[in-house]
Design a protein around this motif. Structure first.
Motif, mmCIF file in Angstrom:
data_model
loop_
_atom_site.group_PDB
_atom_site.id
_atom_site.type_symbol
_atom_site.label_atom_id
_atom_site.label_comp_id
_atom_site.label_asym_id
_atom_site.label_seq_id
_atom_site.Cartn_x
_atom_site.Cartn_y
_atom_site.Cartn_z
ATOM 1 N N ASP A 158 3.663 9.370 80.259
ATOM 2 C CA ASP A 158 4.267 8.109 80.708
ATOM 3 C C ASP A 158 3.335 6.931 80.418
ATOM 4 O O ASP A 158 3.767 5.870 79.970
ATOM 5 N N ARG A 159 2.051 7.132 80.713
ATOM 6 C CA ARG A 159 1.104 6.041 80.474
ATOM 7 C C ARG A 159 0.953 5.755 78.976
ATOM 8 O O ARG A 159 0.832 4.594 78.563
ATOM 9 N N ALA A 162 3.880 3.608 77.828
ATOM 10 C CA ALA A 162 3.726 2.194 78.181
ATOM 11 C C ALA A 162 2.796 1.495 77.198
ATOM 12 O O ALA A 162 3.016 0.333 76.831
ATOM 13 N N PRO A 312 9.925 -7.771 79.342
ATOM 14 C CA PRO A 312 10.861 -6.654 79.229
ATOM 15 C C PRO A 312 12.220 -7.022 79.793
ATOM 16 O O PRO A 312 12.336 -8.001 80.545
ATOM 17 N N GLY A 316 9.915 -9.982 84.308
ATOM 18 C CA GLY A 316 8.543 -9.520 84.478
ATOM 19 C C GLY A 316 7.614 -10.244 83.526
ATOM 20 O O GLY A 316 8.026 -11.079 82.716
ATOM 21 N N GLU A 317 6.331 -9.926 83.648
ATOM 22 C CA GLU A 317 5.328 -10.560 82.810
ATOM 23 C C GLU A 317 5.512 -10.140 81.354
ATOM 24 O O GLU A 317 5.826 -8.984 81.070
ATOM 25 N N VAL A 319 4.786 -8.768 77.710
ATOM 26 C CA VAL A 319 3.897 -7.722 77.209
ATOM 27 C C VAL A 319 3.812 -7.859 75.695
ATOM 28 O O VAL A 319 4.730 -8.367 75.042
ATOM 29 N N ALA A 363 10.909 -2.814 76.699
ATOM 30 C CA ALA A 363 11.410 -1.997 77.807
ATOM 31 C C ALA A 363 10.579 -0.736 77.991
ATOM 32 O O ALA A 363 10.452 -0.213 79.107
ATOM 33 N N SER A 365 7.523 -0.465 78.034
ATOM 34 C CA SER A 365 6.310 -0.715 78.805
ATOM 35 C C SER A 365 6.519 -0.496 80.293
ATOM 36 O O SER A 365 5.559 -0.405 81.059
ATOM 37 N N VAL A 366 7.788 -0.414 80.705
ATOM 38 C CA VAL A 366 8.116 -0.234 82.125
ATOM 39 C C VAL A 366 8.421 1.240 82.344
ATOM 40 O O VAL A 366 9.503 1.722 82.027
ATOM 41 N N GLN A 367 7.463 1.973 82.845
ATOM 42 C CA GLN A 367 7.593 3.411 83.011
ATOM 43 C C GLN A 367 7.664 3.784 84.489
ATOM 44 O O GLN A 367 6.866 3.305 85.298
ATOM 45 N N ASN A 368 8.635 4.634 84.826
ATOM 46 C CA ASN A 368 8.688 5.214 86.169
ATOM 47 C C ASN A 368 7.822 6.471 86.130
ATOM 48 O O ASN A 368 8.292 7.575 85.846
#
Length: 522
Positions: A158-159, A162, A312, A316-317, A319, A363, A365-368
């Motif tokens: 996941d990381r 992102a 995203p 949000g900020e 990226v 999108a 970059s936004v990981q659950n």
């Protein structure tokens, strides 16, 4: 099929409800958190599966249908071929019929896509599509998924995902970081005692067969999409008893599901979008020769990638994202841009405005973190889809699908970049000969495909339908991956199929046209 950068029929019989099992209301408590490394029960021999009632999961975003559901765990052997191994627990829920006055006696069981996606997260789409209108809906997280014990989540991947939006899609730095993440996840899971070879479609299918028996359900209907169609067909082949009907959506045929297959599906879905634009006068006039436009932009971006700072989707900020040829294709295949907007977005890109595609790339970059079971994805992909082929085979398939594109783009299967080196790290046994088998069955079946599906091409349904002697296949124009939640017509077809499996009403498909494409004035 998944992406690293994210992400069934005769007369009714009586259903013994979970009340007979002593199920408790879902409101009692949430599932306790448990990592892959927490102790699991061990048995001296392969213990029989059993259902243990318990509280329903409590997702971060509450799911209304779970408030009235009956939940618990199915306990099964992790590896049925190894007596004495540990027992794993699979989260399951039975959602009551929305119209309880005269519910059908045969429920429908859902098989999610992925592999590795959060099954419970799909419940709102299933309910809004009417799956539980007049019958119970049963969902179970496939082994290793969120809320299961163990959960084969890979926060390491996941990381990486992102980070990947800021890297070239198919380049060496991205590959090195991804392989590092894959190795770290594998090392952690195996150190925790997880038998990665047991997380495969054969064991998944046996889990669902055991669930039906554990819940004392004489017969049920099956609905699966994407990888869930692969699983449903495997289940039908290996465990046909108790199956009334099978509906599959966005079809992944077990016999044909290999990594190079992704290229033909991408070419088919994108080609159908472009053909639909050419058949619509306004779209054809405004966006002529879309295949050439896409090829030009892929070549241009691969030679000179764009680096942009964009927020995203959803805000949000901003990226930093890198948009190269491979990233452009991956965004299109993943439907990061809506099908109806793709011609306009390509025209904007050609004229120096990459914002639609760049925002879709952001999108990722936004990981659950921890929600997706990448461990199940890797085990299935590496044991069932990868064997027998190699990187040169992927490149060959890519060149056939998109002649003249750069090899640096064509070397990576859309949605599954670097899969062969990842499989060398993951190191699970080859199961191709076990899994790549046609399902031949007289059980009534419904095959639903979207003509714009660039992940699982619509034409693959024909190959499956030939082996299902009482099958009905429908192609829904203008819809991409996972058709039923997106198409009221497909919902009506599925409802009529579940009511009358051998004579479903498909009339709404006749004359159906794709939604008009977005036209931006010159």
């Amino acid at each position: 099929m998944p992406q690293h950068a994210i992400h069934a029929v005769t007369a009714a019989a009586a259903l013994v409800s979970l009340a007979a099992c002593g199920a408790v209301p879902s409101s009692a408590a949430s599932f306790p958190a448990q990592s892959a490394g927490q102790p699991a029960a061990r048995t001296g021999s392969a213990a029989p599966s059993r259902f243990v009632p318990g509280p329903c999961p409590k997702p971060p975003e509450p799911i209304e249908a779970l408030s009235s559901a009956r939940c618990g765990f199915l306990e099964v052997s992790e590896n049925r071929s190894r007596p004495g191994g540990r027992t794993i627990k699979l989260a399951a829920a039975v959602i009551p019929a929305a119209e309880p006055a005269k519910p059908a006696q045969d429920p429908v069981v859902f098989m999610a896509g992925g592999p590795g996606g959060d099954t419970f997260d799909d419940i709102p789409f299933l309910v809004s599509s009417g799956l539980n209108k007049d019958r119970e809906l049963i969902v179970m997280a496939q082994r290793g998924n969120l809320y299961d014990r163990p959960n084969l989540a890979c926060p390491e991947i996941d990381r990486f995902n992102a980070q990947a939006v800021g890297l070239r899609y198919g380049a060496q730095p991205a590959q090195q970081l991804m392989l590092k993440a894959v190795k770290e996840c594998r090392d952690r899971l195996t150190a925790d005692g997880v038998d990665l070879s047991a997380y495969n479609t054969t064991e998944n299918a046996a889990d669902f067969a055991d669930l039906r028996k554990a819940l004392h359900i004489p017969r049920w209907n099956v609905y699966g999409y994407s990888y869930g169609s692969d699983l449903a067909l495997t289940y039908l082949r290996l465990h046909p008893e108790g199956i009334r009907a099978v509906a599959i959506d966005s079809i992944t045929p077990p016999r044909s599901a290999v990594l190079p297959w992704g290229w033909s599906s991408a070419a088919e879905g994108i080609g159908n979008i472009f053909e639909a634009c050419a058949a619509e006068p306004a779209c054809k006039s405004r966006y002529p020769d879309l295949p050439r436009t896409l090829t030009e932009q892929v070549r241009k971006l691969e030679a000179q990638p764009l680096t942009l700072n964009v927020p995203p989707p959803g805000g949000g900020e901003p990226v930093e994202v890198v948009l190269d040829g491979g990233a452009l294709l991956d965004v299109i295949v993943a439907f990061g841009v809506r099908s109806k907007d793709i011609p306009a977005a390509l025209d904007e890109l050609r004229n120096g405005n990459p914002q639609r595609f760049a925002k879709a790339r952001a999108a990722g970059s936004v990981q659950n973190v921890g929600a997706f079971a990448h461990g199940l994805t890797e085990s299935v992909a590496c044991s069932e889809w990868a064997p027998g082929y190699s990187e040169p085979d992927v490149l060959k398939a890519g060149r056939k699908a998109f002649p003249g594109w750069p090899d640096t783009v064509l070397a990576q299967v859309p949605q599954l970049p670097f899969q062969y080196p990842a499989c060398r790290v993951w190191n699970v046994p080859d199961r191709a000969s076990i899994q790549r088998v046609a399902t031949v069955s007289p059980v009534p079946a419904l095959l639903i495909s979207g003509t714009f599906d660039a992940k699982t091409g619509a034409s693959w349904a024909k190959d499956v339908a030939r082996d299902l002697s009482r099958s009905t296949a429908v192609h829904v124009p203008g819809i991409g991956h996972w058709v039923v939640p997106q198409s009221p017509c497909a919902q009506r077809v599925l409802a009529s199929f579940l009511a009358r499996p051998t004579t479903p009403d498909t009339s709404c498909v006749d004359g159906l046209e794709p939604e008009p494409f977005t036209i931006i004035p010159n």
